[in-house]
Design a protein around this motif. Structure first.
Motif, short mmCIF file in Angstrom:
data_model
loop_
_atom_site.label_atom_id
_atom_site.label_comp_id
_atom_site.label_asym_id
_atom_site.label_seq_id
_atom_site.Cartn_x
_atom_site.Cartn_y
_atom_site.Cartn_z
N THR A 213 0.84 -1.20 0.00
CA THR A 213 0.00 0.00 0.00
C THR A 213 0.87 1.25 0.00
N GLY A 214 1.93 1.21 0.80
CA GLY A 214 2.82 2.35 0.91
C GLY A 214 3.56 2.68 -0.37
N VAL A 215 3.79 1.68 -1.21
CA VAL A 215 4.48 1.90 -2.49
C VAL A 215 3.73 2.93 -3.34
N ALA A 216 2.42 2.90 -3.27
CA ALA A 216 1.60 3.80 -4.09
C ALA A 216 1.10 5.03 -3.34
N ASP A 217 1.55 5.20 -2.10
CA ASP A 217 1.07 6.29 -1.25
C ASP A 217 2.18 7.31 -1.03
N ASP A 218 2.03 8.50 -1.59
CA ASP A 218 3.05 9.55 -1.47
C ASP A 218 3.27 9.99 -0.03
N ASN A 219 2.24 9.81 0.80
CA ASN A 219 2.33 10.29 2.19
C ASN A 219 2.72 9.19 3.18
N ALA A 220 3.02 8.02 2.68
CA ALA A 220 3.33 6.90 3.58
C ALA A 220 4.69 7.06 4.24
N ASP A 221 4.80 6.55 5.44
CA ASP A 221 6.10 6.45 6.12
C ASP A 221 6.78 5.19 5.59
N PHE A 222 7.39 5.32 4.41
CA PHE A 222 7.91 4.14 3.72
C PHE A 222 9.04 3.49 4.51
N GLU A 223 9.86 4.31 5.14
CA GLU A 223 10.95 3.76 5.95
C GLU A 223 10.41 2.92 7.10
N GLY A 224 9.36 3.42 7.73
CA GLY A 224 8.74 2.67 8.82
C GLY A 224 8.10 1.38 8.34
N PHE A 229 8.32 -4.57 8.01
CA PHE A 229 8.38 -5.80 7.22
C PHE A 229 9.65 -6.58 7.54
N VAL A 230 10.76 -5.86 7.64
CA VAL A 230 12.03 -6.53 7.98
C VAL A 230 11.95 -7.16 9.36
N ASP A 231 11.38 -6.43 10.31
CA ASP A 231 11.23 -6.98 11.67
C ASP A 231 10.38 -8.24 11.65
N SER A 232 9.33 -8.23 10.83
CA SER A 232 8.46 -9.42 10.74
C SER A 232 9.21 -10.59 10.11
N LEU A 233 10.08 -10.30 9.14
CA LEU A 233 10.92 -11.35 8.54
C LEU A 233 11.85 -11.95 9.58
N VAL A 234 12.42 -11.10 10.41
CA VAL A 234 13.31 -11.57 11.48
C VAL A 234 12.54 -12.48 12.43
N GLY A 235 11.29 -12.08 12.72
CA GLY A 235 10.46 -12.91 13.60
C GLY A 235 10.18 -14.28 13.01
N VAL A 236 9.92 -14.33 11.71
CA VAL A 236 9.70 -15.61 11.04
C VAL A 236 10.95 -16.47 11.14
N GLY A 237 12.10 -15.85 10.86
CA GLY A 237 13.36 -16.58 10.92
C GLY A 237 13.64 -17.13 12.30
#
Length: 251
Positions: A213-224, A229-237
């Motif tokens: 969703t953030g990819v198409a949203d100019d106002n998104a906190d993309f870094e956040g 997403f990275v944190d969730s990947l770490v959790g899966v690992g």
């Protein structure tokens, strides 16, 4: 030559993947835009509360913000009416309902759709689908009245006097939320998201949808969004790697 063909095939594959991500991002953002508009209209000044809960729903209830907004928006009008027009109280109760639904899904393995149907049914005074919750509730009006009576007694015994009545939709939903807490399931979804493979995968899926969703949203906190997403990947690992190590040792 073969090398040239491989390069062309690789470029086409990357281009196709980028196109697919772009299309998914636009579709996800279009849905988000519509859901946000509905939430702002129905919750008014309480929208900031709803938006904050939606942003973190991937980790708390293993949902994307779109899925969270879709669910709370469906409760908004009925809860506001039952609560005398109090939008903030309606937003807070809607959040408790979504959390309770997620806890039941995580604890029982029932599908999200079945559990949501049980809660949504109450909004129409339909108790048949309460059996979906697998919590020992007789799926009739009389059976749900027994639940309400037990919850009122349990709350009184724990210093929280309630007088829930079955004919008030907010009371009925609150009683079901409290009943799930009474069964010891409160917070189960968040714990599963952190500590189990299935839960962490569901959390990652929600974080990925938010990132799209953030990819198409100019106002998104993309870094956040990327960080989530990275944190969730770490959790899966963290949940999968120990299982892999056990399998490797067994082999």
């Amino acid at each position: 030559n073969i090398a040239g063909q491989a390069i062309v095939a690789g470029v086409k594959a990357v281009a196709g993947a980028v196109k697919n991500i772009g299309e998914a991002a636009i579709q996800s953002y279009a849905e988000y835009e519509q859901l946000v508009g509905g939430a702002k209209l129905m919750f008014g000044d309480a929208y900031d509360f709803v938006a904050e809960k939606a942003k973190n729903a991937y980790s708390t209830v293993q949902m994307s913000q779109n899925d969270y907004l879709k669910q709370v928006n469906g409760f908004a009008t009925g809860l506001k009416t039952a609560l005398g027009g109090n939008a903030q109280a309606a937003a807070e109760l809607a959040d408790k309902i979504v959390s309770a639904e997620a806890d039941v899904v995580a604890a029982t393995g029932a599908s999200q759709e079945m559990v949501q149907n049980a809660f949504n049914g109450i909004m129409r005074s339909n108790y048949v689908m309460l059996d979906n919750l697998q919590l020992g509730i007789t799926p009739t009006k009389e059976g749900f009245q027994e639940v309400i009576d037990k919850v009122n007694e349990w709350n009184a015994a724990n210093g929280k006097a309630t007088n829930y009545v079955i004919d008030n939709l907010a009371d009925a939903q609150s009683a079901l939320v409290d009943y799930i807490e009474m069964q010891g399931l409160q917070g189960y979804a968040a714990k599963e998201a952190a500590n189990t493979i299935q839960g962490s995968l569901a959390s990652m899926k929600g974080a990925w949808k938010n990132l799209l969703t953030g990819v198409a949203d100019d106002n998104a906190d993309f870094e956040g969004l990327v960080s989530n997403f990275v944190d969730s990947l770490v959790g899966v690992g963290a949940n999968i790697i120990p299982r892999i190590n056990i399998v490797i040792r067994l082999e």
